[in-house]
Design an enzyme around this catalytic site. Structure first.
Site, PDB file in Angstrom:
ATOM      1  N   ASP A 179      37.979  -1.282  -3.655  1.00 11.98           N
ATOM      2  CA  ASP A 179      36.971  -1.211  -4.709  1.00 11.98           C
ATOM      3  C   ASP A 179      37.008  -2.501  -5.517  1.00 11.98           C
ATOM      4  OD1 ASP A 179      35.079   0.825  -6.242  1.00 11.98           O
ATOM      5  OD2 ASP A 179      36.127  -0.383  -7.736  1.00 11.98           O
ATOM      6  N   GLU A 197      35.303  -4.674  -9.017  1.00 10.20           N
ATOM      7  CA  GLU A 197      34.453  -4.814 -10.186  1.00 10.20           C
ATOM      8  C   GLU A 197      33.867  -6.221 -10.127  1.00 10.20           C
ATOM      9  OE1 GLU A 197      33.779  -2.233 -11.980  1.00 10.20           O
ATOM     10  OE2 GLU A 197      35.326  -1.015 -11.012  1.00 10.20           O
ATOM     11  N   HIS A 224      35.324   2.908 -13.293  1.00 10.70           N
ATOM     12  CA  HIS A 224      34.916   1.516 -13.465  1.00 10.70           C
ATOM     13  C   HIS A 224      36.087   0.554 -13.659  1.00 10.70           C
ATOM     14  CE1 HIS A 224      30.898   3.043 -13.470  1.00 10.70           C
ATOM     15  NE2 HIS A 224      31.107   3.750 -14.561  1.00 10.70           N
ATOM     16  N   ASP A 235      39.153   3.508  -9.319  1.00 10.10           N
ATOM     17  CA  ASP A 235      38.083   3.946  -8.424  1.00 10.10           C
ATOM     18  C   ASP A 235      38.590   4.106  -6.993  1.00 10.10           C
ATOM     19  OD1 ASP A 235      36.190   4.059 -10.417  1.00 10.10           O
ATOM     20  OD2 ASP A 235      35.296   2.119  -9.961  1.00 10.10           O
TER      21      ASP A 235
END
Length: 233
Positions: free
Chosen positions: A11, A13, A148, A153
């Site tokens: 994952d 960001e 987030h 996540d």
């Protein structure tokens, strides 16, 4: 049936949603062997630009927090070692793969993978949950979730995948599929572009959106076009 037992859940960001323009600010990855989490990878990334307020609010990550962190180029070798040749699991996994594929391609590193997308599986099978966002599905399945943030996540996605396997597994739907995202290696900003962009910024009294030296040739060209369209020559 047990589903896939060995994989890495990934994952990211990012500064935005476009892998060809936006940048990675955090990586979270979880290595699973025989259905159990054995190792995690977490790293903040300096994108060499200020984050928009909406990104800081969404992630809780501030621009100041990223200052001095490794660049994506510095992190890729350790990440590549962690990922090995594993199948990638993710919630909208192609999004994360596309950002990584661009980063690896720019460093002349081949990065071809198969993946499993829990978002696609949820859309196919979880008919009584209106929203298929990771946060909503975690509430539906009572999964602990730090939303987030990349590692939070990724950890939640592993548990979500296992719930989906438990309830809906069939070999065809749950088999890994090739991840496809076409991207060409991007050249770094040229000396002439640096000079022209520096002059444009000074002329219009603008603060650059990111460190000029971190731009690719295409990024610099798009940025100068935006300045010219907005402020003229």
């Amino acid at each position: 049936m047990q589903g896939l037992q060995n994989f890495v859940c990934i994952d990211l960001e990012t500064t935005g949603l476009n892998p060809k323009r936006d940048r990675i600010i955090e990586i979270g990855a979880v290595k699973v062997r025989n259905g159990e989490i054995i190792e995690t990878f977490q790293q903040l990334i300096d994108p060499k630009q200020q984050l928009e307020e909406r990104v800081e609010i969404l992630t809780g990550i501030s621009s100041k927090e990223l200052e001095g962190k490794p660049t994506i180029q510095e992190v890729l070798p350790a990440l590549r070692e962690f990922l090995g040749e594993d199948v990638l699991l993710g919630h909208r996994v192609l999004f994360d793969y596309s950002f990584l594929k661009r980063a690896f391609t720019n460093e002349k590193i081949s990065f071809e993978r198969k993946g499993i997308d829990t978002l696609k599986l949820a859309r196919q099978f979880v008919t009584d949950s209106e929203s298929k966002k990771l946060e909503s599905l975690c509430k539906y399945y009572e999964i602990t979730h730090q939303a987030h943030r990349a590692l939070g996540d990724a950890l939640a996605t592993v548990e979500l995948y296992q719930k989906l396997v438990e309830n809906y597994y069939n070999e065809e739907a749950f088999s890994p599929k090739p991840l496809e995202f076409k991207v060409k290696k991007e050249s770094p900003i040229t000396k002439a572009q640096k000079e022209r962009l520096t002059l444009l910024l000074a002329k219009h009294n603008l603060v650059p959106k990111c460190e000029i030296s971190s731009m690719t040739r295409n990024e610099a060209s798009r940025y100068m076009d935006q300045i010219l369209a907005t402020y003229g020559r």
